[in-house]
Design a protein around this motif. Structure first.
Motif, mmCIF file in Angstrom:
data_model
loop_
_atom_site.group_PDB
_atom_site.id
_atom_site.type_symbol
_atom_site.label_atom_id
_atom_site.label_comp_id
_atom_site.label_asym_id
_atom_site.label_seq_id
_atom_site.Cartn_x
_atom_site.Cartn_y
_atom_site.Cartn_z
ATOM 1 N N GLY A 150 -17.202 63.703 37.560
ATOM 2 C CA GLY A 150 -18.313 63.802 36.617
ATOM 3 C C GLY A 150 -19.419 64.753 37.024
ATOM 4 O O GLY A 150 -20.435 64.867 36.314
ATOM 5 N N ASP A 151 -19.270 65.455 38.137
ATOM 6 C CA ASP A 151 -20.283 66.434 38.537
ATOM 7 C C ASP A 151 -20.207 67.660 37.630
ATOM 8 O O ASP A 151 -19.128 68.229 37.437
ATOM 9 C CB ASP A 151 -20.079 66.860 39.990
ATOM 10 N N LEU A 152 -21.352 68.077 37.119
ATOM 11 C CA LEU A 152 -21.451 69.264 36.272
ATOM 12 C C LEU A 152 -22.491 70.210 36.879
ATOM 13 O O LEU A 152 -23.371 69.771 37.626
ATOM 14 C CB LEU A 152 -21.874 68.883 34.845
ATOM 15 N N PRO A 153 -22.424 71.491 36.545
ATOM 16 C CA PRO A 153 -23.452 72.423 37.048
ATOM 17 C C PRO A 153 -24.835 72.069 36.507
ATOM 18 O O PRO A 153 -24.971 71.495 35.418
ATOM 19 C CB PRO A 153 -22.989 73.784 36.500
ATOM 20 N N ASN A 154 -25.863 72.422 37.267
ATOM 21 C CA ASN A 154 -27.233 72.252 36.803
ATOM 22 C C ASN A 154 -27.455 73.016 35.495
ATOM 23 O O ASN A 154 -26.775 74.015 35.224
ATOM 24 C CB ASN A 154 -28.220 72.789 37.844
ATOM 25 N N ILE A 155 -28.425 72.551 34.712
ATOM 26 C CA ILE A 155 -28.808 73.243 33.484
ATOM 27 C C ILE A 155 -30.214 73.798 33.660
ATOM 28 O O ILE A 155 -31.017 73.274 34.426
ATOM 29 C CB ILE A 155 -28.739 72.306 32.253
ATOM 30 N N HIS A 190 -20.002 63.170 46.368
ATOM 31 C CA HIS A 190 -20.728 63.941 45.372
ATOM 32 C C HIS A 190 -20.933 65.380 45.833
ATOM 33 O O HIS A 190 -21.202 65.639 47.000
ATOM 34 C CB HIS A 190 -22.107 63.329 45.094
ATOM 35 N N GLY A 191 -20.857 66.309 44.862
ATOM 36 C CA GLY A 191 -21.338 67.655 45.088
ATOM 37 C C GLY A 191 -20.294 68.736 45.235
ATOM 38 O O GLY A 191 -19.303 68.562 45.938
ATOM 39 N N PHE A 192 -20.551 69.853 44.558
ATOM 40 C CA PHE A 192 -19.658 71.009 44.649
ATOM 41 C C PHE A 192 -19.646 71.596 46.059
ATOM 42 O O PHE A 192 -18.672 72.235 46.460
ATOM 43 C CB PHE A 192 -20.095 72.089 43.648
ATOM 44 N N ASP A 193 -20.733 71.402 46.827
ATOM 45 C CA ASP A 193 -20.809 71.972 48.171
ATOM 46 C C ASP A 193 -20.372 70.996 49.266
ATOM 47 O O ASP A 193 -20.377 71.357 50.445
ATOM 48 C CB ASP A 193 -22.247 72.444 48.462
ATOM 49 N N HIS A 194 -20.012 69.778 48.891
ATOM 50 C CA HIS A 194 -19.557 68.802 49.885
ATOM 51 C C HIS A 194 -18.062 69.009 50.131
ATOM 52 O O HIS A 194 -17.285 69.147 49.181
ATOM 53 C CB HIS A 194 -19.817 67.377 49.402
ATOM 54 N N PRO A 195 -17.623 69.012 51.384
ATOM 55 C CA PRO A 195 -16.199 69.254 51.665
ATOM 56 C C PRO A 195 -15.259 68.208 51.073
ATOM 57 O O PRO A 195 -14.075 68.495 50.886
ATOM 58 C CB PRO A 195 -16.125 69.261 53.197
ATOM 59 N N GLU A 196 -15.773 67.012 50.784
ATOM 60 C CA GLU A 196 -14.929 65.974 50.181
ATOM 61 C C GLU A 196 -15.294 65.739 48.719
ATOM 62 O O GLU A 196 -14.944 64.718 48.144
ATOM 63 C CB GLU A 196 -15.064 64.683 50.983
ATOM 64 N N ALA A 241 -20.714 73.831 30.032
ATOM 65 C CA ALA A 241 -20.318 73.374 31.361
ATOM 66 C C ALA A 241 -18.837 73.027 31.351
ATOM 67 O O ALA A 241 -18.348 72.382 30.412
ATOM 68 C CB ALA A 241 -21.139 72.155 31.774
ATOM 69 N N ALA A 242 -18.129 73.447 32.388
ATOM 70 C CA ALA A 242 -16.714 73.114 32.534
ATOM 71 C C ALA A 242 -16.576 71.875 33.402
ATOM 72 O O ALA A 242 -17.232 71.749 34.431
ATOM 73 C CB ALA A 242 -15.964 74.281 33.159
ATOM 74 N N ALA A 243 -15.742 70.949 32.958
ATOM 75 C CA ALA A 243 -15.418 69.758 33.745
ATOM 76 C C ALA A 243 -13.896 69.710 33.854
ATOM 77 O O ALA A 243 -13.213 69.171 32.978
ATOM 78 C CB ALA A 243 -15.966 68.505 33.083
ATOM 79 N N GLU A 244 -13.375 70.277 34.925
ATOM 80 C CA GLU A 244 -11.930 70.478 35.059
ATOM 81 C C GLU A 244 -11.175 69.226 35.474
ATOM 82 O O GLU A 244 -9.949 69.185 35.365
ATOM 83 C CB GLU A 244 -11.648 71.598 36.060
ATOM 84 N N MET A 245 -11.875 68.207 35.948
ATOM 85 C CA MET A 245 -11.201 67.031 36.506
ATOM 86 C C MET A 245 -11.153 65.841 35.548
ATOM 87 O O MET A 245 -10.800 64.738 35.950
ATOM 88 C CB MET A 245 -11.897 66.625 37.809
ATOM 89 N N VAL A 246 -11.530 66.057 34.287
ATOM 90 C CA VAL A 246 -11.530 64.965 33.319
ATOM 91 C C VAL A 246 -10.746 65.368 32.076
ATOM 92 O O VAL A 246 -10.408 66.537 31.889
ATOM 93 C CB VAL A 246 -12.970 64.552 32.927
ATOM 94 N N THR A 247 -10.483 64.385 31.225
ATOM 95 C CA THR A 247 -9.728 64.627 30.006
ATOM 96 C C THR A 247 -10.266 63.740 28.881
ATOM 97 O O THR A 247 -10.970 62.757 29.138
ATOM 98 C CB THR A 247 -8.225 64.337 30.235
ATOM 99 N N LEU A 248 -9.903 64.085 27.648
ATOM 100 C CA LEU A 248 -10.176 63.210 26.504
ATOM 101 C C LEU A 248 -8.927 62.427 26.103
ATOM 102 O O LEU A 248 -8.960 61.665 25.142
ATOM 103 C CB LEU A 248 -10.673 64.027 25.302
ATOM 104 N N ASP A 249 -7.837 62.603 26.834
ATOM 105 C CA ASP A 249 -6.598 61.883 26.525
ATOM 106 C C ASP A 249 -6.738 60.425 26.954
ATOM 107 O O ASP A 249 -6.940 60.128 28.142
ATOM 108 C CB ASP A 249 -5.405 62.522 27.244
ATOM 109 N N HIS A 257 -24.826 65.312 34.579
ATOM 110 C CA HIS A 257 -23.631 64.637 35.080
ATOM 111 C C HIS A 257 -22.966 63.783 33.999
ATOM 112 O O HIS A 257 -23.613 63.387 33.027
ATOM 113 C CB HIS A 257 -23.976 63.701 36.252
ATOM 114 N N ILE A 258 -21.703 63.461 34.244
ATOM 115 C CA ILE A 258 -21.000 62.435 33.473
ATOM 116 C C ILE A 258 -21.066 61.152 34.295
ATOM 117 O O ILE A 258 -20.698 61.151 35.474
ATOM 118 C CB ILE A 258 -19.535 62.829 33.222
#
Length: 196
Positions: free
Chosen positions: A128-133, A117-123, A145-153, A91-92
């Motif tokens: 910062g959630d990332l896939p398991n390794i 929290h969680g990819f399987d939670h409806p909300e 791992a892709a983190a589509e909801m964050v940025t380095l900007d 996680h982040i």
């Protein structure tokens, strides 16, 4: 007839000239420039990547991660060793502090949108959630791992380079992608600070 041929010849020359400029842009910058089009997905001028050193509970370096901007969010490339074999939560976290041995200083998951929290939670998920390794039997892991909801900007609400920074954390157990607040992923066994 000659006037029309001259007109089309002039238009053709202008079009070719414009294409030559565009090709020059491509050679110099690696992408075509058009001031009227937003070039989403280009690497930030400020930060093209961030390197993170991962430390275990004994404060020993066990690996590294490279975070790069991509078309949507960032890509985290992790390479580490001397870990327990098996599936681990990754996680982040919200604070840029890794105080061993428990790494609680990293705070909770990075969650600027106040999601569940969680990819399987409806909300969910948290930003910062990332896939398991998966760590192999020799204790090594190499994962993207892709983190589509964050940025380095910098300056963005969802920036990993916010004031004080953020962290990458590896947990002892798998994330079940649903339990609150952190997927029942167990202890924090490795941590690295994300900062510029």
């Amino acid at each position: 007839m000659k006037k029309w041929m001259l007109f089309f010849g002039l238009v053709f020359a202008i079009v070719l000239g414009g294409c030559a400029d565009t090709d020059d842009d491509m050679e110099e910058t690696g992408h075509y420039s058009d001031p009227g089009i937003e070039t989403a997905g280009n690497v930030s001028e400020d930060t093209d990547k961030v390197e993170v050193t991962m430390y275990n509970q004994e404060k020993e370096a066990v690996g590294s991660a490279i975070i790069r901007p991509v078309y949507r969010g960032v890509k985290v490339t992790l390479e580490a060793s001397d870990l327990e074999p098996g599936t681990h939560g990754f996680h982040i976290h919200e604070n840029g502090v890794c105080e061993a041995p428990d790494f609680k200083s990293a705070g909770g998951h990075f969650n600027p949108t106040d999601a569940k929290h969680g990819f399987d939670h409806p909300e969910g998920p948290h930003a910062g959630d990332l896939p398991n390794i998966e760590v192999d039997q020799e204790g090594n892991v190499f994962a993207d791992a892709a983190a589509e909801m964050v940025t380095l900007d910098k300056g963005e609400e969802n920036s990993l380079l916010k004031e004080g920074g953020t962290t990458l954390v590896i947990h002892s157990d798998a994330d079940d992608y649903e339990s609150q607040p952190s997927g029942d992923a167990g202890k924090r066994v490795a941590c690295g600070v994300i900062s510029d």
